[in-house]
Write an enzyme that holds these catalytic residues in place. Structure first.
Site, PDB file in Angstrom:
ATOM      1  N   GLU A 154       0.823  -1.210   0.000  1.00 52.08           N
ATOM      2  CA  GLU A 154       0.000   0.000   0.000  1.00 52.08           C
ATOM      3  C   GLU A 154       0.860   1.264   0.000  1.00 52.08           C
ATOM      4  O   GLU A 154       0.378   2.343  -0.348  1.00 52.08           O
ATOM      5  CB  GLU A 154      -0.949   0.013   1.209  1.00 52.08           C
ATOM      6  CG  GLU A 154      -2.000  -1.074   1.199  1.00 52.08           C
ATOM      7  CD  GLU A 154      -3.044  -0.923   0.102  1.00 52.08           C
ATOM      8  OE1 GLU A 154      -2.645  -0.689  -1.055  1.00 52.08           O
ATOM      9  OE2 GLU A 154      -4.236  -1.048   0.386  1.00 52.08           O
ATOM     10  N   THR A 209      -4.762   8.247  -3.422  1.00 54.65           N
ATOM     11  CA  THR A 209      -5.073   7.959  -2.019  1.00 54.65           C
ATOM     12  C   THR A 209      -4.357   8.944  -1.104  1.00 54.65           C
ATOM     13  O   THR A 209      -4.930   9.422  -0.121  1.00 54.65           O
ATOM     14  CB  THR A 209      -4.708   6.498  -1.668  1.00 54.65           C
ATOM     15  OG1 THR A 209      -5.435   5.644  -2.559  1.00 54.65           O
ATOM     16  CG2 THR A 209      -5.089   6.151  -0.241  1.00 54.65           C
TER      17      THR A 209
HETATM   18  N1  HSE Z   1      -8.735   3.645   4.507  1.00 54.96           N
HETATM   19  C1  HSE Z   1      -8.048   4.109   3.348  1.00 54.96           C
HETATM   20  C2  HSE Z   1      -8.456   5.534   3.056  1.00 54.96           C
HETATM   21  C3  HSE Z   1      -8.403   3.250   2.170  1.00 54.96           C
HETATM   22  O1  HSE Z   1      -9.647   5.819   3.100  1.00 54.96           O
HETATM   23  O2  HSE Z   1      -7.580   6.369   2.814  1.00 54.96           O
HETATM   24  C4  HSE Z   1      -7.682   3.647   0.923  1.00 54.96           C
HETATM   25  O3  HSE Z   1      -7.955   2.714  -0.089  1.00 54.96           O
END
Ligand code: HSE
Length: 340
Positions: A154, A209
């Protein structure tokens, strides 16, 4: 030479898409979705256990992993094929370093999940990869160890490891994950829980993200924290009690992340309104977006009216979209050990 020997020359793993957060459960809740899957094939190259010319073994680095990205899902073209920039590559390198694996391995990633749209695409590739490597070397690692390595993937998309998507994609079902100390729990969903993911065909920025995380507040008010803890707890109770309405009600009550992010999500207000008017029980941002997660109840019929209404709402805004009805998926599976 590697510290451990490969037991299989070829392994194929399939991992489901996932949606993270589910409203009040930012970075804590995940749900595996059968809407899309990624497949990863690992192939031991002929020159496995390779040595440099002087007879010394090569460290686990990019020369040990040959990454190929295939598939026609949205944004596949933009997925890097260098190990240090690819979620599967980073996850595999993390695991290879820890277990002294220095063999040359070809990694064929067959993308089915739209990449960068909030559906756990990078997580699925990372999870399928670590699960396949585990099988290839007969390591029999426990789920938390696999999660720890998969979460390194990630970093490629979010800049930091986070565990919600990888936990959902690995374990399947609804998951609760705690990062420190790492723990993950799977809970079975109610049978009548129907879902739909709506994905606008818009360009997503590189590092989306990270961008979506940068708009979140560093500090929240105590009453916002109390509200999200209450609703996150209700949502967990809804899964344990198999109560789809309780799940949906709690999912709609996020006091922190949705208000901060909704301006980043194309047509969010109108799609949400259209889905609710068509009978949806809940609508929320899927992970960091721009996909939207919609909840329905099988006792009210299937999702076709909702799918139609959501499609129409995007079209009215001039946005093409994929809208897919789906259900909760099982976790990552090893499919077979033959390459044809
Ligand atoms: N929990 C993370 C966010 C997931 O919302 O940034 C990203 O895929």
């Amino acid at each position: 030479m590697s510290d451990v020997d490969a037991r299989l020359g070829y392994v194929r793993a399939v991992a489901p898409a996932s949606t993270a957060n589910l409203g009040p459960g930012f970075d804590v809740f995940g749900l595996a979705l059968d809407a899309y899957t990624d497949e990863v094939e690992l192939m031991l190259e002929d020159n496995a256990n390779h040595h440099d010319n002087d007879g010394t073994s090569t460290n686990a680095n990019t020369t040990s992993l040959i990454i190929e990205v295939h598939g026609s899902s949205m944004n596949t073209d933009h997925i890097p094929d260098t190990a240090e920039h690819n979620s599967a590559g980073l996850a595999l390198l993390s695991m290879m370093k820890e277990y002294g694996i220095r063999d040359r391995i070809r990694v064929r990633i067959n993308k089915g999940i739209p990449a960068g749209y909030g559906l756990g695409s990078s997580a699925a590739s990372a999870v399928a990869s670590v699960k396949a490597l585990d099988a290839m070397y007969g390591l029999r690692l426990d789920d938390l160890t696999l999660l720890r390595h998969a979460a390194q993937g990630e970093v490629a998309s979010a800049g930091t490891p986070h565990y919600d998507n990888v936990a959902a994609s690995l374990l399947g079902g609804f998951v609760i994950v705690r990062q420190e100390p790492l723990h993950a729990i799977r809970i079975e969903p109610p049978d009548d829980l129907l879902l739909c993911v709506a994905t606008p065909k818009v360009d997503v920025p590189k590092g989306k993200t990270g961008v979506a995380r940068s708009v979140l507040p560093d500090k929240v008010q105590l009453k916002q924290m109390v509200s999200n803890v209450a609703n996150a707890s209700m949502l967990v109770a809804g899964f344990l009690m198999k109560d789809t309405r309780l799940i949906a009600d709690a999912m709609m009550r996020d006091a922190i992340v949705e208000p901060a992010r909704m301006h980043l999500i194309p047509a969010y207000a109108s799609v949400k309104r259209a889905a609710l008017d068509a009978g949806a029980l809940a609508v929320t941002i899927s992970g960091a977006g721009p996909s939207i997660l919609i909840v329905g109840d099988a006792r009210n019929g299937d999702m076709s009216d909702i799918v139609r209404a959501v499609n129409d709402a995007y079209l009215k805004e001039g946005i093409d979209c994929y809208v897919r009805a789906c259900k909760v998926a099982d976790g990552t599976s090893i499919h077979d050990n033959t390459s044809n």
